[in-house]
Design a protein around this motif. Structure first.
Motif, short mmCIF file in Angstrom:
data_model
loop_
_atom_site.label_atom_id
_atom_site.label_comp_id
_atom_site.label_asym_id
_atom_site.label_seq_id
_atom_site.Cartn_x
_atom_site.Cartn_y
_atom_site.Cartn_z
N ALA A 131 0.85 -1.20 0.00
CA ALA A 131 0.00 0.00 0.00
C ALA A 131 0.88 1.24 0.00
N VAL A 132 0.30 2.40 -0.32
CA VAL A 132 1.07 3.65 -0.27
C VAL A 132 0.32 4.67 0.58
N PRO A 133 1.05 5.43 1.42
CA PRO A 133 0.39 6.45 2.22
C PRO A 133 -0.20 7.54 1.33
N VAL A 134 -1.36 8.06 1.71
CA VAL A 134 -1.99 9.13 0.95
C VAL A 134 -1.20 10.42 1.13
N LEU A 191 -4.10 7.43 6.54
CA LEU A 191 -4.80 6.88 5.36
C LEU A 191 -3.81 6.31 4.36
N TRP A 192 -4.13 5.15 3.84
CA TRP A 192 -3.30 4.47 2.85
C TRP A 192 -4.16 4.06 1.67
N ARG A 193 -3.54 3.96 0.49
CA ARG A 193 -4.20 3.40 -0.69
C ARG A 193 -3.75 1.96 -0.85
N ALA A 194 -4.71 1.04 -0.81
CA ALA A 194 -4.38 -0.38 -0.91
C ALA A 194 -4.07 -0.75 -2.35
N GLN A 195 -2.99 -1.50 -2.52
CA GLN A 195 -2.66 -2.04 -3.85
C GLN A 195 -2.66 -3.57 -3.72
N ALA A 199 -1.16 -6.22 8.01
CA ALA A 199 -0.11 -5.19 8.03
C ALA A 199 -0.05 -4.43 6.70
N LEU A 200 0.30 -3.15 6.79
CA LEU A 200 0.50 -2.30 5.61
C LEU A 200 2.00 -2.24 5.31
N ILE A 201 2.39 -2.64 4.11
CA ILE A 201 3.79 -2.62 3.72
C ILE A 201 3.95 -1.52 2.65
#
Ligand code: CTP
Ligand code: MG
Length: 233
Positions: free
Chosen positions: A135-138, A160-164, A203-205
């Motif tokens: 994911a990437v942080p907004v 906030l993150w954008r999920a990929q 988890a967000l990587i």
């Protein structure tokens, strides 16, 4: 978690926002179809045992021939997808052997997946995390619209993150999540199933902005430019 890592690659969509006639997964990206770029890069992930490519009934035979020709020795199997992305992923999951401890789900429409981030997500799941997604942080300021085109508020972007994709899970937990969330519940990614079934935490990587999803023709041009500039890795 031990056992092999398998990938499920949903490729059973209709690509309606890309074109009504051209299959976006077959569109040329610097000399190769998008689908071949995606599979080729996935195959560079260390420890990946096999890929299940999930296609629609009108594309399955064609994709099979294409993959056999472009990647003749690659460990790729094929499954028939369903009406939604979620249904296609589930069909793919049913083709993964139960002894595979870890499964990663990756959209066929994302040819520029970041290998290092995926490797870290796999490491986290092997270490015991139920799931880990790229994911990437907004970074932009986020506005909520009430009436179309008019701001009602600014949403705090902190956290906030954008999920990929890739999204990596313990296979057993992803299967359980699919079984426990009602089939009619609309989800837009795989992690959401674990959230709804209280089977996380996921988890967000941090991934890469370059890991774009080919949705419209403009995305294809952007992917071409990123590849040419060496930024797509
Ligand atoms: N997908 C799938 N089965 C479906 C719908 C989507 O396997 N029934 C796959 C797509 O092939 C794609 C990924 O899920 O690789 C992400 O979906 P998206 O980018 O929305 O692609 P499409 O659904 O094909 O495009 P659109 O929504 O514009 O019709
Ligand atoms: Mg879609």
């Amino acid at each position: 978690v031990s056992g092999a890592v398998w990938a499920v690659v949903p490729a059973g969509g209709s690509g309606s926002r890309f074109s009504s006639s051209e299959d976006k997964l077959l569109a040329d990206l610097n000399g190769q179809p998008v689908l071949i770029h995606t599979l080729h890069r996935l195959l560079q992930i260390g420890g990946l045992q096999s890929i299940v490519l999930v296609a629609g009934e009108h594309t399955l035979a064609h994709y099979q021939a294409l993959v056999e020709n472009a990647l003749p020795d690659a460990p790729v199997r094929f499954a028939l997808g369903g009406a939604s992305r979620r249904a296609s992923v589930y069909q793919g999951l049913l083709a993964v052997p139960e002894e595979a401890g870890v499964v990663l789900v990756h959209d066929a429409a994302r040819p520029l997946l970041p290998i290092a981030a995926v490797t870290e997500a796999i490491r986290r799941v092997k270490a015991g995390q139920p799931g880990a997604i790229v994911a990437v942080p907004v970074q932009d300021t986020i506005k909520r619209a009430g009436n179309p085109g008019e701001i009602t508020e600014t949403v705090d972007r902190q956290g906030l993150w954008r999920a990929q994709t890739p999204q990596v899970f313990r296979q057993e937990i992803l299967r359980q999540a699919h079984r426990s969330v009602p089939a009619e519940t609309d989800v837009t990614d795989d992690a959401q199933l674990l959230e709804l079934a209280s089977l996380g935490p996921v988890a967000l990587i941090p991934g890469a902005e370059s890991n774009l999803k080919i949705t419209t023709p403009a995305d294809l041009h952007l992917a071409e430019a990123l590849l040419r500039a060496g930024l797509g890795s």
